[in-house]
Structure formats: C-alpha cells, structure tokens
Design a protein around this motif. Structure first.
Motif, PDB file in Angstrom:
ATOM      1  N   GLU A 285       1.883   5.555 -12.534  1.00 50.40           N
ATOM      2  CA  GLU A 285       1.228   4.980 -11.511  1.00 50.40           C
ATOM      3  C   GLU A 285       1.033   5.728 -10.380  1.00 50.40           C
TER       4      GLU A 285
ATOM      5  N   HIS B 121      -7.327   4.777   1.577  1.00 54.50           N
ATOM      6  CA  HIS B 121      -5.805   4.428   1.746  1.00 54.50           C
ATOM      7  C   HIS B 121      -5.232   5.017   2.993  1.00 54.50           C
TER       8      HIS B 121
ATOM      9  N   THR C 118       9.354  11.396   1.516  1.00 54.57           N
ATOM     10  CA  THR C 118       9.672  12.215   2.537  1.00 54.57           C
ATOM     11  C   THR C 118      10.037  11.076   3.593  1.00 54.57           C
TER      12      THR C 118
ATOM     13  N   THR D  44      -1.141   9.346 -10.760  1.00 52.64           N
ATOM     14  CA  THR D  44      -2.387   9.663 -11.604  1.00 52.64           C
ATOM     15  C   THR D  44      -2.930   8.425 -12.261  1.00 52.64           C
TER      16      THR D  44
ATOM     17  N   TYR E  75      -5.495  10.361  -1.287  1.00 48.70           N
ATOM     18  CA  TYR E  75      -4.974   9.705  -2.440  1.00 48.70           C
ATOM     19  C   TYR E  75      -5.978   9.516  -3.371  1.00 48.70           C
TER      20      TYR E  75
ATOM     21  N   PHE F 177       3.659  16.973   2.545  1.00 49.06           N
ATOM     22  CA  PHE F 177       4.902  16.026   2.361  1.00 49.06           C
ATOM     23  C   PHE F 177       4.672  14.979   1.253  1.00 49.06           C
TER      24      PHE F 177
HETATM   25  C1  B12 Z   1      -1.321   1.071  -1.781  1.00 46.13           C
HETATM   26  C2  B12 Z   1      -2.213   1.648  -2.871  1.00 46.13           C
HETATM   27  C3  B12 Z   1      -3.399   1.163  -2.780  1.00 46.13           C
HETATM   28  C4  B12 Z   1      -3.912   0.004  -1.629  1.00 46.13           C
HETATM   29  C5  B12 Z   1      -4.473   0.739  -0.438  1.00 46.13           C
HETATM   30  C6  B12 Z   1      -4.095  -0.114   0.786  1.00 46.13           C
HETATM   31  C7  B12 Z   1      -4.366   0.749   2.106  1.00 46.13           C
HETATM   32  N1  B12 Z   1      -5.120   0.181   3.020  1.00 46.13           N
HETATM   33  O1  B12 Z   1      -3.919   1.696   2.179  1.00 46.13           O
HETATM   34  C8  B12 Z   1      -5.064  -0.478  -2.505  1.00 46.13           C
HETATM   35  C9  B12 Z   1      -4.621  -1.539  -3.439  1.00 46.13           C
HETATM   36  C10 B12 Z   1      -6.269  -1.132  -1.712  1.00 46.13           C
HETATM   37  C11 B12 Z   1      -5.557   0.828  -3.323  1.00 46.13           C
HETATM   38  C12 B12 Z   1      -7.009   1.071  -3.823  1.00 46.13           C
HETATM   39  C13 B12 Z   1      -7.267   1.725  -4.522  1.00 46.13           C
HETATM   40  N2  B12 Z   1      -6.341   2.705  -5.163  1.00 46.13           N
HETATM   41 CO1  B12 Z   1      -4.545   3.004  -4.742  1.00 46.13          CO
HETATM   42  N3  B12 Z   1      -2.725   3.217  -4.580  1.00 46.13           N
HETATM   43  C14 B12 Z   1      -1.598   2.560  -3.746  1.00 46.13           C
HETATM   44  C15 B12 Z   1      -0.338   3.030  -4.229  1.00 46.13           C
HETATM   45  C16 B12 Z   1       0.242   1.958  -4.835  1.00 46.13           C
HETATM   46  C17 B12 Z   1       0.461   3.524  -2.934  1.00 46.13           C
HETATM   47  C18 B12 Z   1       0.184   4.479  -1.795  1.00 46.13           C
HETATM   48  C19 B12 Z   1       0.777   4.389  -0.783  1.00 46.13           C
HETATM   49  O2  B12 Z   1       0.188   4.088   0.347  1.00 46.13           O
HETATM   50  N4  B12 Z   1       2.254   4.309  -0.702  1.00 46.13           N
HETATM   51  C20 B12 Z   1       2.786   4.304   0.644  1.00 46.13           C
HETATM   52  C21 B12 Z   1       3.087   5.532   1.330  1.00 46.13           C
HETATM   53  C22 B12 Z   1       3.714   5.500   2.609  1.00 46.13           C
HETATM   54  O3  B12 Z   1       4.204   6.395   0.553  1.00 46.13           O
HETATM   55  P1  B12 Z   1       3.669   7.692  -0.238  1.00 46.13           P
HETATM   56  O4  B12 Z   1       2.388   7.514  -0.873  1.00 46.13           O
HETATM   57  O5  B12 Z   1       4.994   8.125  -1.197  1.00 46.13           O
HETATM   58  O6  B12 Z   1       3.603   8.879   1.019  1.00 46.13           O
HETATM   59  C23 B12 Z   1       4.695   9.490   1.600  1.00 46.13           C
HETATM   60  C24 B12 Z   1       4.323  11.220   1.776  1.00 46.13           C
HETATM   61  O7  B12 Z   1       3.392  11.360   0.677  1.00 46.13           O
HETATM   62  C25 B12 Z   1       3.562  11.008   3.032  1.00 46.13           C
HETATM   63  N5  B12 Z   1       2.413  11.131   3.562  1.00 46.13           N
HETATM   64  C26 B12 Z   1       1.467  10.525   3.020  1.00 46.13           C
HETATM   65  N6  B12 Z   1       0.131  10.744   3.609  1.00 46.13           N
HETATM   66  C27 B12 Z   1       0.607  11.575   4.689  1.00 46.13           C
HETATM   67  C28 B12 Z   1      -0.388  12.027   5.615  1.00 46.13           C
HETATM   68  C29 B12 Z   1       0.364  12.780   6.764  1.00 46.13           C
HETATM   69  C30 B12 Z   1      -0.350  13.261   7.986  1.00 46.13           C
HETATM   70  C31 B12 Z   1       1.795  12.990   6.755  1.00 46.13           C
HETATM   71  C32 B12 Z   1       2.506  13.728   7.692  1.00 46.13           C
HETATM   72  C33 B12 Z   1       2.460  12.471   5.572  1.00 46.13           C
HETATM   73  C34 B12 Z   1       1.779  11.588   4.572  1.00 46.13           C
HETATM   74  O8  B12 Z   1       4.197   9.732   3.690  1.00 46.13           O
HETATM   75  C35 B12 Z   1       4.881   8.958   2.911  1.00 46.13           C
HETATM   76  C36 B12 Z   1       6.406   8.930   3.464  1.00 46.13           C
HETATM   77  O9  B12 Z   1       7.330   9.219   2.508  1.00 46.13           O
HETATM   78  C37 B12 Z   1      -0.567   4.232  -4.972  1.00 46.13           C
HETATM   79  C38 B12 Z   1       0.315   4.423  -6.181  1.00 46.13           C
HETATM   80  C39 B12 Z   1       1.663   4.631  -5.698  1.00 46.13           C
HETATM   81  N7  B12 Z   1       2.775   4.153  -6.199  1.00 46.13           N
HETATM   82  O10 B12 Z   1       1.834   5.770  -4.966  1.00 46.13           O
HETATM   83  C40 B12 Z   1      -2.154   4.013  -5.527  1.00 46.13           C
HETATM   84  C41 B12 Z   1      -2.992   5.066  -5.884  1.00 46.13           C
HETATM   85  C42 B12 Z   1      -3.066   6.329  -4.784  1.00 46.13           C
HETATM   86  N8  B12 Z   1      -4.378   4.540  -5.694  1.00 46.13           N
HETATM   87  C43 B12 Z   1      -5.129   4.955  -6.580  1.00 46.13           C
HETATM   88  C44 B12 Z   1      -6.671   4.429  -6.863  1.00 46.13           C
HETATM   89  C45 B12 Z   1      -7.168   5.160  -7.912  1.00 46.13           C
HETATM   90  C46 B12 Z   1      -7.130   3.655  -6.149  1.00 46.13           C
HETATM   91  C47 B12 Z   1      -8.395   2.796  -5.934  1.00 46.13           C
HETATM   92  C48 B12 Z   1      -9.575   4.142  -6.121  1.00 46.13           C
HETATM   93  C49 B12 Z   1      -8.783   2.161  -7.581  1.00 46.13           C
HETATM   94  C50 B12 Z   1     -10.109   1.647  -7.684  1.00 46.13           C
HETATM   95  N9  B12 Z   1     -10.923   2.523  -8.537  1.00 46.13           N
HETATM   96  O11 B12 Z   1     -10.764   0.769  -7.294  1.00 46.13           O
HETATM   97  C51 B12 Z   1      -8.592   2.317  -4.783  1.00 46.13           C
HETATM   98  C52 B12 Z   1      -9.356   2.987  -3.808  1.00 46.13           C
HETATM   99  C53 B12 Z   1      -9.247   2.365  -2.467  1.00 46.13           C
HETATM  100  C54 B12 Z   1      -9.845   3.109  -1.425  1.00 46.13           C
HETATM  101  N10 B12 Z   1     -10.227   2.346  -0.451  1.00 46.13           N
HETATM  102  O12 B12 Z   1      -9.819   4.244  -1.198  1.00 46.13           O
HETATM  103  C55 B12 Z   1      -4.701   6.194  -7.479  1.00 46.13           C
HETATM  104  C56 B12 Z   1      -4.944   7.522  -7.124  1.00 46.13           C
HETATM  105  C57 B12 Z   1      -4.940   8.196  -8.592  1.00 46.13           C
HETATM  106  C58 B12 Z   1      -5.329   9.782  -8.436  1.00 46.13           C
HETATM  107  N11 B12 Z   1      -5.637  10.254  -7.197  1.00 46.13           N
HETATM  108  O13 B12 Z   1      -5.771  10.339  -9.435  1.00 46.13           O
HETATM  109  C59 B12 Z   1      -2.971   5.674  -7.276  1.00 46.13           C
HETATM  110  C60 B12 Z   1      -2.200   6.962  -7.432  1.00 46.13           C
HETATM  111  C61 B12 Z   1      -2.383   4.712  -8.368  1.00 46.13           C
HETATM  112  C62 B12 Z   1      -2.843   5.153  -9.757  1.00 46.13           C
HETATM  113  N12 B12 Z   1      -2.113   5.964 -10.304  1.00 46.13           N
HETATM  114  O14 B12 Z   1      -4.007   4.488 -10.205  1.00 46.13           O
HETATM  115  N13 B12 Z   1      -4.552   1.493  -3.484  1.00 46.13           N
END
Ligand code: B12
Lengths: 378, 545
Positions: free
Chosen positions: B359, A23, A124, B362, A70, A120
């Motif tokens: 989603e 991710h 955020t 978890t 993630y 975060f």
């Molecule tokens: C996009 C996504 C994907 C994409 C990833 C594309 C990519 N290249 O990144 C794809 C479709 C490929 C994918 C695949 C998988 N995913 Co996915 N994915 C997501 C999703 C929908 C969004 C995550 C995301 O990028 N959000 C956008 C970011 C910008 O926003 P945010 O997460 O809110 O983060 C904020 C802060 O936390 C902060 N932040 C985050 N990281 C960092 C780091 C730093 C340094 C700082 C300062 C801040 C910061 O920044 C953001 C700003 O507000 C989540 C579910 C969800 N809706 O959140 C599942 C999710 C993370 N995935 C999940 C899973 C299981 C997978 C897979 C393992 C599924 C599988 N078995 O095949 C695969 C693994 C892929 C891999 N190679 O590892 C699960 C994890 C479950 C868990 N941990 O228990 C989730 C939660 C979905 C679910 N409920 O099943 N996924």
C-alpha cells in the motif's frame, strides 16, 4: 544589493501538490514544521498545474519549490517544473519534494539527473528536511541576473520587490503610473480573499486586455515563519494576467508588512504597468487604520454579519475612513439585521459619502460583487 | 435471558462443542435485561450496536439466497481493459461479484485524458474513464442486472456525471429496465471532500445541488442503488482521530438527511438508501467505533427524523487503514491489516476492503492483492471466530468502556459543530479541516518522536531490511491509447456534443434535474467536456487550506 543578505532573512519557499492530486496531509504537515523553523511558506494548494506552480514561484521570488506528489506521474511532473523554470529564466529556483513510498529510490536517481535537488522519502524526519533545505538553499545563491531598473516582466518585477525590503528605492525611477490602488481590509474570516478573487474573475472575463497586481498579507508566527496561503483559495487569480505577491507581516502590527508601502509604490508605477493594484491586509482589529500612509486610492472595509452587538460596529475605526463598506456573506441568517445596522452606522459616521455593498462572494457571478466591481473600476 | 433462537446451535471446530448462535448475557434481573436490550440490542435490532442485521455476512435482503461475500476489494489501474481484468481476477472464486472501482487522478478531478498536463497521471492509482464507452469496457463480462452483482464507484466531485455514464452504459448493454435492478453505490459524498479528500469541482452550493438531484433521481428510479456513501475513511486518513472521524461523518450524514427532507423526499424513502464507509486502524478506539456510530445513527433517525426500522439502519463498508501502513519493513503491513480487518468484523461491518502490504508504494500488485483477499478468507472461512457466533465479542466490559468513552466524545464534537452553525457553518469556519490537520500533525510528530510505536520504523528497526516491492506503473503506450480514444470520441461527436452541452446548461439555469439530463448528455460528451461546461455555468470551487 538586497539579494545578498538573504541568509539573514527567513527562507522563502513555495509548496504545492500537483494537478489531479489532493493528498495534502503530508504537505500541510511539512508546511507546519517548516514555519516553526522560521520559513516563510507560500502555499499554492493542491491540484495545481506546472504553469501555476512556476508562475507563482517566479512572482513570489522564492528560493525553491517543494512538491508533494502521490497520485503518480511524478517523473513527468517534476521534470516539467524544472524545465519550465528554466524556460522562464529562473533555473536558479530549486526544486525538491516528496511523496512517501510512491517515489522509489530509483525514481530519485532519475529525478536528480534532470535537476531535482532532493526528494524526501517516506519516514524522513522534519528535522532532517529542515537541515537539508538550509544546506541547499540557506546560503544565498547565484541568482539569475537581477536587473533592478527593468521591471518589464514578472521575473524582474518579482526580484525588485524582494530587494525593496532592505533597500530604499529611488523614487524617481518608480514614477506613479495610472494604476488604481484599492485597499481591502477587515476582520479575519470576512472573506476578503474570496471577494478579491471573484472581483478578479469578473475583471478578466470582461476586460480582454490589461493586468492586475495583488499584494496580500499574512501574519508571521513568532515574528518569523509564516504560512502565506492566499493563493490556495484564489483560483481565478492564478492567471498570466495577474501578478500576485504574498507578504508576511514580520512583526509589524496594523495589517501590513515592513516593505508594503515600497512594494505598493513599485507596483503602482509606470514601469510596472498595471491597471489595478489590489492590496489585502491581514485580518485586522477594530482600531486598525492600515491605509493611513500609503498610496491607496480607494479604501474598502469588508465585514461579515457576525461582528457581534451593534456597539462593536461603532468601535471599528475604519468605518470613518473607508470609501466603500462591503457586507459580505449576506446568505448568513444574521445578514438582514447586519445590513440595517451597518447602513445606519455609515450614515452616522461619514455624512453619506460611503458606498455600501452587500455581497455573497462565494456565489459565482454574485450581483453584489458585480456592482462592487463596477464601482471600483469606475 | 433467553431468546427463541431461529438458528441452529453452531458447533465449534476443534472440540466439537456446541455453541449458541446468539449467546446472551446471563441476566435475570429485569432492569439489567432492559438495559441490555436498549443499550446493546440484539443483532439486527434497535439500537443496532451489535449488528445491522440478525444474520451478518449473508444476503440481508433474503435469507434464502446464497451467501454474498463481504469481501470487496478496491481496484483500478490503467485503462478500462486492465481494470476489467483485475475485477475478473478478484471475483473469480467468489459467488457474488462485489466490484469496487478506483478512478485515476484526472477522472477524480473531472478531466479528460487528453487535457493539458495530465499525461503522466493517466491510469495511475485508478482507472481512466473519460466516456460512456470506457464505462462499458470497464464492466465487460459482468451481468449488471444480476442480483449477485454490485458495483461500488469511488468518485465524488464528478459523481453525477460518472454515475450517469454507468447508467447509460448499463442501459446500452441490458436495456432500459436494468434501472430497476442496478445494485451498488457511488460515493458522491461532497461534504467530506471539502473536509478531507479535496476533490470538489464546483462551489459547495452547486455541488450539493447536483448531488441532491442525483439522489432524488436515484431513489425514485434505481430502488436498489445507494446514491451516496457517507465516508469517514478519507477524513480519518487525512489524519483525524477516530472520534473526529465518527463525529464528522455522522454529522455529515444527518446533514444529507436534512437536505433530502427539505427537498420533500420522505425519510423512509431516502434513509434506507444511505450507506456509510469507515476506516479501521490499529488504535483501541476502533474496537467499538463503528458499533457506536450505528447506535447514534439509529437514535437520530428514529427520534429526530421519525424514520422506521429500515431507515434507522446504518449499513457500512470498512477499509483497513492505509496510513497505518509504512514502507519501512513493509511486510509487517500484513499483520497490521489482519488486526484491523479483525476489528472491522468485530464491529460487524457489512463489507470490507483489506489493504495490500505494498500500500505505501503502489497500486497493489497481484501478489499482495491476493494475500489481502486471502486474509479475509482466513478470518471468515478458515477461522471459527465469525462463523459460529453472531455476537461473540459484544458486551465485554472493555468493549463497553470504549463504547461509552467514544460515544461521549462524539457527542461533544456534535455540540461544537452545532455551536458553529451546523455542518456547513462549521465548514465555513474551517472547523473540521483545522481539527483534522492539527490531529494529523500530532500523529506525524508522535511517530517521529517514537511516542507512537511503529514496529520496523521507530522500534526494532533492522537496518539490513531495506526490501522494497516492485511498483505497478502504467506504460506510455497504454496512456497514449486512452488519450487517443477520448480524442476520437470527441471528434466523432463534435456537433452533437455542442448541442448536448447547451441543453445541459439550460437545465442548470432553469432549475431542472441536472442528473436526469446528464444521463442523456454522456451519450455524446466526455467527462472533461461536461466538467468544463458546468464550471463555466456555476463556477470553480475555491479550495480551503
Ligand atoms: C492518506 C492517504 C490518502 C488520503 C489523503 C488525505 C489528504 N487530504 O491528504 C485519502 C484517503 C483521501 C486518499 C485518497 C486517494 N489516494 Co491515497 N494514500 C494515502 C496514504 C495512506 C498516506 C499518504 C500520507 O499522507 N502519508 C503521510 C505523510 C506525512 O508521510 P509520507 O507519505 O511517508 O511522506 C514523508 C516524506 O515523503 C515527506 N514528504 C511528502 N511530501 C513532501 C513534500 C515536501 C515539500 C517535502 C519537503 C517532504 C515531503 O514527508 C513525509 C515525512 O516523513 C498513502 C499510502 C501510504 N501508506 O503511504 C495512499 C496513496 C498515496 N493513495 C493512493 C491513491 C491511489 C489514492 C486515490 C487516487 C484513490 C482513488 N482512486 O480514489 C485517492 C486520491 C485522492 C486525491 N484527492 O487525490 C496511492 C497512490 C498509488 C500510486 N501513486 O501508484 C497510495 C500509495 C495508496 C495505494 N497503494 O493505493 N489517500
């Protein structure tokens, strides 16, 4: 000393995504936002082990490490990073991160209790992240003891390199050792990083002892922030026998950073003790002659077949001063013509002194790379 | 315009009005009729804009068979036993068993559960599969030879090894002839891994070789299996715009078709065994996106590859958008998913996964997975919308406008990819990745600035609503069980494994079919052992940023 004026320099942080996690969308967005705010972000990439992260943090001498997790297991992973930094004597390097909704508020409490500075949560804003990081790391820190004279481990060496940016070094202390210094330059996209990484892979496999240093450069955007992401694709170079340092050009033109020459002097010294020091410039233009005033033993110009018309080759000034010319990506359709043209150009400019190699660095164990390695080692 | 309808007129529920199964536009001018037939096509007819089959949501291979539900929910957690239980729960009230497997991080990266540094990730976000024995446990109690069972596996980098384990496990249970009747798909789409999902284990050329070996073997040995699922979902979730998703996915698909043709496999042999996987989000483009993909694919396969009717058909699975779901006031995610699901069915998807409301946090809990599954039943069974008519939503002026706009943008992307030397050339220039990353950054910026409206997050947020669901995590005891199991397997097969791995290396070196060999290798070797050996032989993929 150099450590004290940190506040005026760009904040240098390292970001990465843990092992078995790809991710990278979130971390790439965060990288981008921070660069625009003037940070130098060394990006290690995704699917990275605790050891790789800690090694990179120490070698790059960053103020903090940001981890984007993630795929679960963050409770263990962050803890291991904090602990290993401590074991390696750099508990002053901060640890922060995020993982959207997968990291719960209850997790955050636990993670903070074992030394994570900040997590975060989902939603955020980038502004908030920037503010909080400046609050945490912007004021300079009490660094682990900086022993400038002793560079006998990566930790010390890394801190010396941080200080040379603002400090004239005592040349007598940094006596030139037996390290061979090899410079790689060429246009962006020629595959310099891949070539170096493939070179390193072969070196590590063939030589059971000995260490290599790599100094890479990336452009600063608006003369300040920059994404230093060479480590992300140089997978074989993430090894205890390799010391790697990424520099941002910070406004200097021509391929290097302001502190490059001094860093090279330190890395090539007896005290640092490397067998080889490889330095890679940023992608350069035709007029660049980046190696003029530095301690480079062998100058390597790396080209790819798509340099345009033949006349473009004549304009590349490095053609006349390179020791070795590498035509990389020979699997491309245009390679056959390019080989001929480059060979011809070389024969015109350097009276046959230049060695030409054809490589396909993306191929595992490529014959051309192996030949190049032998040449550069010999 | 009329058509001999093979179907009985359907009845509306509330008023009992009679509705045509296949409503056609009221056209009498011949030119307009021709335009309709060529541009839109009747359901199940070229260019398949309306749908891939004349009758959707029935078993397409045989109309006399009982209904096969399009609902296919992605599941995986803990060890094979826990996931097996979830599979049974999900399919207990279904006629057909359409299973979809999520693997955990270590498995996705080809590593064993006893590898250094992976303990915390065992069984998180998917199931841990290390060996053929885990694969047997995973499908325990399901008849893999039954035409009503189909298995989907979301695995890419190590797809050939995992597929080999599936085949080996099925043979152990159901005998060698089960090959002929195995139904399902393995994702195996390595191009989109380079572009969006980041699970590449070997350098691109070697990854492609292993994939093509598997595809070739599959089309000749497993006639009912889809050896690849060409996926836009991950590209889209990585942040791509809807048009980028469609353009990169279709161009990847055409590349695979090219490669298979170069291997000497006839188009009508491999093309019907290709399948697709799309994302459906809340944006207006999605109202028509995969319909347009069906059309472009059909034209490409007919005109460029000379494929027959079956080769022209783009069959797709759709998943609602995970990234559109947010943690703030997360119960709104139910509505988002409902909307996306409806658009997916408006695009006549062949199967569909609807995300659970939890989603963002978890692996779905039972509570929310049940709501996600029932959501589909409400749409397909309770509502009359898709029950009574085949094409009730086709051909409206708005739909057509979106179709035209989206189609022309996709073609522009094709031109750019072509200019950069085709899909592989563009990849080397980081074209797809940089485009996706730029779109992703824009998307996040738009949310933060409020330009992209997200209810409960940047609009109508209720500061008193901080409710969070509880998360599903795997206990250390379960993780330990898996770790010890793979250790025991490796101990038991120590000598045989060394020999099997050398045999595998030989095939890699002498250019034989690696997949055929893997089906043997997995009998005594674990996933991690095989990955390590192959990486030693062909190298490690150097990631692109
Ligand atoms: C996009 C996504 C994907 C994409 C990833 C594309 C990519 N290249 O990144 C794809 C479709 C490929 C994918 C695949 C998988 N995913 Co996915 N994915 C997501 C999703 C929908 C969004 C995550 C995301 O990028 N959000 C956008 C970011 C910008 O926003 P945010 O997460 O809110 O983060 C904020 C802060 O936390 C902060 N932040 C985050 N990281 C960092 C780091 C730093 C340094 C700082 C300062 C801040 C910061 O920044 C953001 C700003 O507000 C989540 C579910 C969800 N809706 O959140 C599942 C999710 C993370 N995935 C999940 C899973 C299981 C997978 C897979 C393992 C599924 C599988 N078995 O095949 C695969 C693994 C892929 C891999 N190679 O590892 C699960 C994890 C479950 C868990 N941990 O228990 C989730 C939660 C979905 C679910 N409920 O099943 N996924």
């Amino acid at each position: 000393m150099g450590c004290s004026d940190l506040a005026s320099e760009p904040l240098r942080i390292l970001t990465a995504v843990p092992l078995c996690d790809g991710h990278d969308s979130a971390v790439m967005a965060v990288n981008q936002a921070l660069i625009l705010q003037g940070y130098e972000v060394v990006y290690l990439g995704y699917h990275r082990s605790v050891q790789d992260i800690v090694r990179a943090a120490i070698q790059e001498d960053v103020v903090a490490v940001g981890i984007s997790s993630y795929n679960g297991g963050h409770l263990e992973f962050f803890r291991e990073v904090v602990e290993l930094l401590e074991v390696k004597g750099r508990c002053d390097i901060g640890v922060f991160g995020g993982g959207g909704g997968t990291i719960t508020p209850a997790d955050v409490v636990l993670m903070k209790s074992y030394g994570v500075d900040e997590i975060f949560l989902a939603g955020t804003s980038f502004e908030f992240i920037d503010e909080r990081l400046r609050e945490l790391y912007g004021g300079g820190r009490d660094r682990a003891e900086c022993e400038l004279e002793i560079a006998n481990d990566d930790r010390g060496l890394a801190m010396v390199l941080s200080s040379v940016g603002s400090l004239e070094i005592d040349r007598k202390k940094w006596v030139r050792g037996s390290a061979k210094v090899i410079g790689f330059t060429g246009p962006g996209g020629a595959g310099k990083s891949t070539l170096i990484d493939e070179w390193v892979r072969g070196y590590l496999a063939d030589h059971p002892v000995g260490r290599v240093a790599i100094l890479t450069h990336d452009p600063s955007s608006m003369e300040r922030g920059g994404l230093l992401a060479d480590r992300a694709s140089m997978v074989y170079a993430q090894d205890d026998r390799v010391f790697m340092r990424s520099l941002a050009t910070r406004g200097r033109q021509g391929g290097f950073a302001p502190s490059t020459e001094v860093c090279l002097r330190v890395l090539a010294s007896v005290a640092a003790g490397f067998d080889h020091v490889l330095v890679e410039t940023v992608g350069t233009g035709q007029e660049a002659l980046p190696f003029e005033n530095s301690v480079i033993d062998t100058k390597v110009l790396v080209l790819h077949p798509e340099y345009g018309a033949r006349v473009q080759l004549q304009k590349i000034l490095m053609m006349d001063s390179a020791d070795v010319v590498v035509l990389n990506k020979t699997d491309w359709a245009s390679a056959a013509r390019a080989v001929e043209e480059v060979a011809h150009q070389i024969s015109l400019s350097n009276e046959g002194e230049v060695r030409l190699y054809q490589t396909q660095a993306s191929e595992h164990g490529n014959v051309g790379v192996t030949e190049l390695r032998k040449d550069l080692l010999g | 315009m009329e058509r001999d309808s093979e179907f009985d007129p359907a009845g509306g529920d509330a008023t009992g009005i009679s509705l045509p199964r296949l409503p056609l536009p009221e056209l009498d001018e011949p030119g307009a009729i021709a335009r309709y037939l060529c541009g839109e096509g009747l359901p199940g007819e070229f260019p398949f804009l309306s749908s891939a089959y004349p009758e959707m949501y029935l078993d397409p291979e045989d109309g006399s068979k009982p209904q096969e539900e399009p609902t296919r929910l992605f599941a995986g957690l803990g060890t094979a036993e826990e996931t097996n239980a979830r599979f049974h729960l999900l399919t207990k009230s279904q006629k057909s068993h359409r299973l979809s497997t999520a693997f955990d991080g270590p498995t996705l990266y080809g590593m064993d559960s006893d590898a250094d540094g992976v303990f915390g990730k065992i069984g998180e976000g998917g199931v841990a599969v290390d060996t053929v024995e885990d694969m047997e446990r995973l499908f325990d109690g399901f008849d893999l030879s039954d035409p009503q069972t189909s298995v989907s596996m979301t695995i890419n980098g190590p797809a050939p090894t995992i597929m080999a384990m599936y085949v080996a496990a099925a043979k152990r249970r159901f005998g060698p002839n089960v090959e002929k009747v195995l139904r399902g798909t393995v994702q195996a789409d390595i191009l989109k891994e380079v572009q969006g999902q980041n699970e590449v284990l070997f350098p691109v050329a070697s990854s492609l070789r292993f994939l093509l070996d598997m595809m070739e073997y599959s089309v000749s040995h497993f006639p009912k299996w889809y050896p690849i699922s060409i996926s836009g979902y991950h590209i889209s979730q990585a942040g791509a715009t809807p048009v980028q998703q469609a353009a990169y996915t279709l161009s990847n698909g055409f590349s695979y078709a090219d490669m298979m043709r170069e291997q000497g496999v006839a188009v009508d042999v491999f093309a019907p065994r290709l399948s697709f996987f799309f994302d459906c989000g809340v944006d207006v483009e999605f109202i028509a996106l995969s319909r347009v993909c069906r059309k472009i694919w059909a034209i490409g396969m007919r005109e460029v590859f000379g494929g027959d009717n079956r080769s022209q058909l783009l069959k797709m699975h759709t998943q609602t958008s995970g990234r559109s779901l947010v943690s703030a006031e997360f119960k709104n995610n139910l509505t988002r998913t409902a909307l996306e699901m409806m658009m997916a069915y408006m695009n006549a998807t062949n199967s569909c996964h609807s995300n659970s409301a939890d989603e963002p946090f978890t692996t779905p809990s039972e509570e929310y997975v049940k709501l996600a599954s029932h959501g589909q039943s409400i749409l397909l069974e309770e509502s009359g919308l898709f029950r009574h008519m085949m094409n009730g939503l086709s051909g409206s002026p708005g739909m057509k406008a979106v179709e035209r706009a989206v189609e022309s943008e996709i073609l522009k992307e094709f031109a750019e990819i072509e200019r950069l030397g085709g899909v592989l050339g563009a990849m080397e220039h980081r074209y797809q990745r940089s485009q996706i990353q730029a779109a992703s950054y824009r998307y996040e910026q738009q949310i933060l600035s409020g330009e992209r409206r997200v209810i409960g997050l940047n609009r109508y947020a209720d500061s008193n609503d901080a409710e969070l669901p509880s998360v599903v995590r795997v206990t250390d005891a379960v993780k330990l069980k898996q770790l010890e199991r793979v250790r025991a397997f490796k101990m038991k097969n120590k000598e045989a494994a060394a020999e099997a791995l050398d045999g595998l290396s030989q095939v890699v070196e002498n250019g034989g079919n690696v997949f055929a060999q893997l089906v043997e290798t997995v009998e005594v070797c674990s996933l991690g052992q095989i990955t390590e050996r192959l990486q030693r032989d062909v190298g490690i993929f150097r990631p692109m940023i």
